[in-house]
Design an enzyme around this catalytic site. Sequence first.
Site, mmCIF file in Angstrom:
data_model
loop_
_atom_site.group_PDB
_atom_site.id
_atom_site.type_symbol
_atom_site.label_atom_id
_atom_site.label_comp_id
_atom_site.label_asym_id
_atom_site.label_seq_id
_atom_site.Cartn_x
_atom_site.Cartn_y
_atom_site.Cartn_z
ATOM 1 N N CYS A 41 -18.614 -24.539 -11.131
ATOM 2 C CA CYS A 41 -17.240 -24.019 -11.204
ATOM 3 C C CYS A 41 -17.297 -22.665 -11.889
ATOM 4 O O CYS A 41 -17.570 -22.575 -13.086
ATOM 5 C CB CYS A 41 -16.335 -24.982 -11.969
ATOM 6 S SG CYS A 41 -14.627 -24.406 -12.097
ATOM 7 N N HIS A 86 -19.187 -24.235 0.429
ATOM 8 C CA HIS A 86 -17.959 -23.558 0.852
ATOM 9 C C HIS A 86 -18.010 -23.220 2.332
ATOM 10 O O HIS A 86 -19.075 -22.896 2.868
ATOM 11 C CB HIS A 86 -17.777 -22.245 0.085
ATOM 12 C CG HIS A 86 -17.554 -22.429 -1.373
ATOM 13 N ND1 HIS A 86 -16.309 -22.428 -1.944
ATOM 14 C CD2 HIS A 86 -18.429 -22.630 -2.392
ATOM 15 C CE1 HIS A 86 -16.422 -22.623 -3.255
ATOM 16 N NE2 HIS A 86 -17.703 -22.747 -3.542
ATOM 17 N N GLU A 138 -9.640 -26.600 -2.969
ATOM 18 C CA GLU A 138 -10.847 -27.027 -3.670
ATOM 19 C C GLU A 138 -11.132 -28.505 -3.416
ATOM 20 O O GLU A 138 -10.231 -29.350 -3.509
ATOM 21 C CB GLU A 138 -10.716 -26.786 -5.179
ATOM 22 C CG GLU A 138 -10.827 -25.335 -5.570
ATOM 23 C CD GLU A 138 -11.174 -25.170 -7.031
ATOM 24 O OE1 GLU A 138 -12.215 -25.728 -7.463
ATOM 25 O OE2 GLU A 138 -10.410 -24.500 -7.752
ATOM 26 N N CYS A 196 -10.424 -19.856 -7.627
ATOM 27 C CA CYS A 196 -11.705 -20.561 -7.535
ATOM 28 C C CYS A 196 -12.801 -19.515 -7.623
ATOM 29 O O CYS A 196 -12.951 -18.690 -6.711
ATOM 30 C CB CYS A 196 -11.802 -21.348 -6.226
ATOM 31 S SG CYS A 196 -13.387 -22.184 -5.993
ATOM 32 N N GLY A 221 -15.469 -19.951 -5.035
ATOM 33 C CA GLY A 221 -14.865 -19.612 -3.747
ATOM 34 C C GLY A 221 -14.770 -18.117 -3.536
ATOM 35 O O GLY A 221 -14.986 -17.616 -2.418
#
Length: 283
Positions: free
Chosen positions: A77, A160, A209, A218, A221
């Site tokens: 994260c 992703h 997410e 994110c 992301g």
Amino acid sequence: MTPQGALPFVKMHGLGNDFVVLDARAHPVPLDNAAIRLLGDRRRGIGFDQMITIERSDKADAFMRIHNSDGSEVESCGNAARCIAALLMQETGRDAVSIDTLGGWLQARAGAQGRVTVDMGEPRFDWQAIPLSRAMDTVALDYSHGGYSQPGAVNVGNPHVVFFVADAEAVPLDRIGPEIEHDPLFPQRINVEFAQVISPECIRMRVWERGAGITRACGTGACATLVAAVRRGLSARKAEILLDGGPLTIEWAADNHVYMTGPATEAFRGEIPASFWAALQPA
């Protein structure tokens, strides 16, 4: 399992992607999935996108364990990495720290105006590293859903897919996000981004997410979006990624590492009383 006494916590966020941070370096924090979901409930608990547990590490300043609000554990994260780095730098008085995660080892350093830069490591592109359920070119997947097609796929510590669209605001993210997350093509589920290239140095992105739903930002992301855009010839190697919560600066540098820079904000501190966990006890 639930704690027997009061449990201190720190509430933090990175551009509105919010976290409850627990420190387990001195004493374990025994929370099972049901306890995590209760704590993450925005009406019955504190509420968060992710719960972060700081643990001891033999090879870094700390280990960062990450659970989504649905109780699932994930590898990485980016926004949380900036927040934990800020806490560790405040604690140690240093301007650089290292953090270990299930997604890999990270190095972070202090920047100007309270911002933090994290070296997110090298992106991975092999279909098995994403992972996908079958072999496919990850520059533009032979995949479509709901009228959106050919996303790029990137693993930046977690998986992703990035769809490039003419208007990110028009995407029905609340409907299509969970459908793509749970598609059989993605055996470990997937984080889903919809990106609109405004210029080679600016990309608007919205995110669903894995395990948390729509979030305001994110970090991984944003990294995946920049890398996927560069691979398609749509972006410079350094650009601003505009998220619902604000901008992150992402650079895919010459050393093949991805660097993420943005704020890390402490909202408040408190204690969860032992009585909070009574809702989890059988009648």
